[in-house]
Motif scaffolding. Sequence first.
Motif, PDB file in Angstrom:
ATOM      1  N   LYS A 104      32.718  32.534  31.104  1.00 38.09           N
ATOM      2  CA  LYS A 104      33.330  33.407  32.098  1.00 38.09           C
ATOM      3  C   LYS A 104      32.463  34.633  32.325  1.00 38.09           C
ATOM      4  O   LYS A 104      32.070  35.294  31.375  1.00 38.09           O
ATOM      5  CB  LYS A 104      34.729  33.829  31.661  1.00 38.09           C
ATOM      6  CG  LYS A 104      35.736  32.690  31.673  1.00 38.09           C
ATOM      7  CD  LYS A 104      37.134  33.180  31.360  1.00 38.09           C
ATOM      8  CE  LYS A 104      38.150  32.048  31.457  1.00 38.09           C
ATOM      9  NZ  LYS A 104      39.534  32.531  31.162  1.00 38.09           N
ATOM     10  N   ILE A 105      32.202  34.905  33.610  1.00 43.14           N
ATOM     11  CA  ILE A 105      31.374  36.060  33.957  1.00 43.14           C
ATOM     12  C   ILE A 105      32.220  37.029  34.765  1.00 43.14           C
ATOM     13  O   ILE A 105      32.757  36.663  35.813  1.00 43.14           O
ATOM     14  CB  ILE A 105      30.151  35.625  34.782  1.00 43.14           C
ATOM     15  CG1 ILE A 105      29.303  34.634  33.987  1.00 43.14           C
ATOM     16  CG2 ILE A 105      29.323  36.840  35.201  1.00 43.14           C
ATOM     17  CD1 ILE A 105      28.099  34.128  34.748  1.00 43.14           C
ATOM     18  N   PRO A 106      32.373  38.251  34.280  1.00 41.87           N
ATOM     19  CA  PRO A 106      33.178  39.233  35.031  1.00 41.87           C
ATOM     20  C   PRO A 106      32.431  39.708  36.276  1.00 41.87           C
ATOM     21  O   PRO A 106      31.197  39.771  36.303  1.00 41.87           O
ATOM     22  CB  PRO A 106      33.377  40.366  34.022  1.00 41.87           C
ATOM     23  CG  PRO A 106      32.198  40.269  33.114  1.00 41.87           C
ATOM     24  CD  PRO A 106      31.850  38.806  33.008  1.00 41.87           C
ATOM     25  N   PHE A 107      33.169  39.986  37.310  1.00 38.81           N
ATOM     26  CA  PHE A 107      32.567  40.537  38.520  1.00 38.81           C
ATOM     27  C   PHE A 107      33.574  41.458  39.182  1.00 38.81           C
ATOM     28  O   PHE A 107      34.770  41.369  38.925  1.00 38.81           O
ATOM     29  CB  PHE A 107      32.106  39.428  39.479  1.00 38.81           C
ATOM     30  CG  PHE A 107      33.239  38.656  40.087  1.00 38.81           C
ATOM     31  CD1 PHE A 107      33.836  37.592  39.426  1.00 38.81           C
ATOM     32  CD2 PHE A 107      33.726  38.993  41.348  1.00 38.81           C
ATOM     33  CE1 PHE A 107      34.873  36.886  39.994  1.00 38.81           C
ATOM     34  CE2 PHE A 107      34.757  38.271  41.931  1.00 38.81           C
ATOM     35  CZ  PHE A 107      35.343  37.223  41.248  1.00 38.81           C
ATOM     36  N   THR A 108      33.089  42.340  40.027  1.00 43.12           N
ATOM     37  CA  THR A 108      33.962  43.285  40.716  1.00 43.12           C
ATOM     38  C   THR A 108      34.018  42.944  42.196  1.00 43.12           C
ATOM     39  O   THR A 108      33.048  42.452  42.777  1.00 43.12           O
ATOM     40  CB  THR A 108      33.459  44.733  40.562  1.00 43.12           C
ATOM     41  OG1 THR A 108      32.179  44.851  41.160  1.00 43.12           O
ATOM     42  CG2 THR A 108      33.389  45.121  39.100  1.00 43.12           C
ATOM     43  N   ARG A 161      38.066  47.013  39.971  1.00 39.11           N
ATOM     44  CA  ARG A 161      38.833  46.054  39.170  1.00 39.11           C
ATOM     45  C   ARG A 161      37.945  44.888  38.777  1.00 39.11           C
ATOM     46  O   ARG A 161      37.177  44.389  39.580  1.00 39.11           O
ATOM     47  CB  ARG A 161      40.027  45.553  39.979  1.00 39.11           C
ATOM     48  CG  ARG A 161      40.910  44.596  39.209  1.00 39.11           C
ATOM     49  CD  ARG A 161      42.059  44.110  40.066  1.00 39.11           C
ATOM     50  NE  ARG A 161      42.863  43.135  39.359  1.00 39.11           N
ATOM     51  CZ  ARG A 161      43.882  42.478  39.888  1.00 39.11           C
ATOM     52  NH1 ARG A 161      44.230  42.723  41.136  1.00 39.11           N
ATOM     53  NH2 ARG A 161      44.547  41.608  39.186  1.00 39.11           N
ATOM     54  N   VAL A 162      38.048  44.418  37.532  1.00 41.57           N
ATOM     55  CA  VAL A 162      37.206  43.339  37.017  1.00 41.57           C
ATOM     56  C   VAL A 162      37.990  42.043  37.042  1.00 41.57           C
ATOM     57  O   VAL A 162      39.147  42.007  36.624  1.00 41.57           O
ATOM     58  CB  VAL A 162      36.733  43.645  35.571  1.00 41.57           C
ATOM     59  CG1 VAL A 162      35.926  42.472  35.039  1.00 41.57           C
ATOM     60  CG2 VAL A 162      35.873  44.909  35.558  1.00 41.57           C
ATOM     61  N   TYR A 163      37.360  40.982  37.524  1.00 42.81           N
ATOM     62  CA  TYR A 163      37.985  39.659  37.580  1.00 42.81           C
ATOM     63  C   TYR A 163      37.298  38.738  36.591  1.00 42.81           C
ATOM     64  O   TYR A 163      36.081  38.612  36.590  1.00 42.81           O
ATOM     65  CB  TYR A 163      37.836  39.058  38.994  1.00 42.81           C
ATOM     66  CG  TYR A 163      38.683  39.747  40.041  1.00 42.81           C
ATOM     67  CD1 TYR A 163      38.231  40.912  40.650  1.00 42.81           C
ATOM     68  CD2 TYR A 163      39.917  39.235  40.409  1.00 42.81           C
ATOM     69  CE1 TYR A 163      38.998  41.536  41.615  1.00 42.81           C
ATOM     70  CE2 TYR A 163      40.688  39.862  41.377  1.00 42.81           C
ATOM     71  CZ  TYR A 163      40.214  41.018  41.969  1.00 42.81           C
ATOM     72  OH  TYR A 163      40.970  41.646  42.910  1.00 42.81           O
ATOM     73  N   ASP A 164      38.060  38.097  35.680  1.00 43.40           N
ATOM     74  CA  ASP A 164      37.525  37.078  34.784  1.00 43.40           C
ATOM     75  C   ASP A 164      37.811  35.703  35.372  1.00 43.40           C
ATOM     76  O   ASP A 164      38.419  34.852  34.728  1.00 43.40           O
ATOM     77  CB  ASP A 164      38.143  37.198  33.389  1.00 43.40           C
ATOM     78  CG  ASP A 164      37.563  38.364  32.616  1.00 43.40           C
ATOM     79  OD1 ASP A 164      38.270  38.895  31.760  1.00 43.40           O
ATOM     80  OD2 ASP A 164      36.404  38.710  32.884  1.00 43.40           O
ATOM     81  N   LEU A 165      37.424  35.494  36.623  1.00 38.47           N
ATOM     82  CA  LEU A 165      37.739  34.248  37.312  1.00 38.47           C
ATOM     83  C   LEU A 165      36.505  33.385  37.536  1.00 38.47           C
ATOM     84  O   LEU A 165      36.633  32.238  37.949  1.00 38.47           O
ATOM     85  CB  LEU A 165      38.399  34.538  38.683  1.00 38.47           C
ATOM     86  CG  LEU A 165      39.724  35.283  38.649  1.00 38.47           C
ATOM     87  CD1 LEU A 165      40.205  35.576  40.077  1.00 38.47           C
ATOM     88  CD2 LEU A 165      40.782  34.471  37.912  1.00 38.47           C
TER      89      LEU A 165
END
Length: 246
Positions: free
Chosen positions: A12-16, A1-5
């Motif tokens: 904004k940097i997506p991370f899993t 799941r990718v978080y745009d937090l």
Amino acid sequence: RVYDLLAVDGNKIPFTLEDHWAGTTPPQTGGSVDIGFDEAGQLRTVNPVGVGKEELEIAGELARQALGKGAPVLRASVQKIGTPVLVAMAIVAISWIWLPAVTVQIMAGMAQSATMFDVLRMVNAGASLQDFGRGGSAGIYGLLCILAMAAPALPALWKHRLAPLGYFAPLAFLAAVGLGIYMKMNAMANAATEQMGSLAGSGMGDIVGAMMKQVMQAVSVGFGIYVSLAAALYLAWIGLRALRQR
């Protein structure tokens, strides 16, 4: 799941969660993180910084559970030691730590006081009356003082025929300290008198003896000693009753 937090410099940097997140709890919106990049500038790790709301709630719940479990133990300890004994122990501790044990009359209208711990610091450092109230360590004397304050709880924790002797510890400590200080001041006064007498004759020795006598008279017992003495005598009375019942 990718978080745009994750926001870095407004971007904004997506991370899993599986590849980057290093926290033990899920990430929270608005939480602070410490990020790490590899040599190619790609996101490598995301570490939470500080304590989030969920962690605070968990910590608070754990604290409440610990207090809930510890309260019966505390009540049982209080009942075992006895409220009168605990009150007397508290009075001794307060008297020795905060109330004046000795007062030195420096001049008319000017006096300086020292607590029991101040006196023990002075004795441990081999200091003079001028060092009353200064800092420093009480050393072995401070340790003995703490043990004397805690000793009345010994009969409730150690079932031995000699355990009630712990009730006498504060009174014995007071007597030992008082006798020790009195003997030390007398020895200092006698040594100074004899030294001046040998150097300048008996007349000078008499003058120094009179001066030392005035110094001794300037030192008086503070009311903290009387308060702790009353509590110590009460504890000794409890100890005497306990010994008679055995």
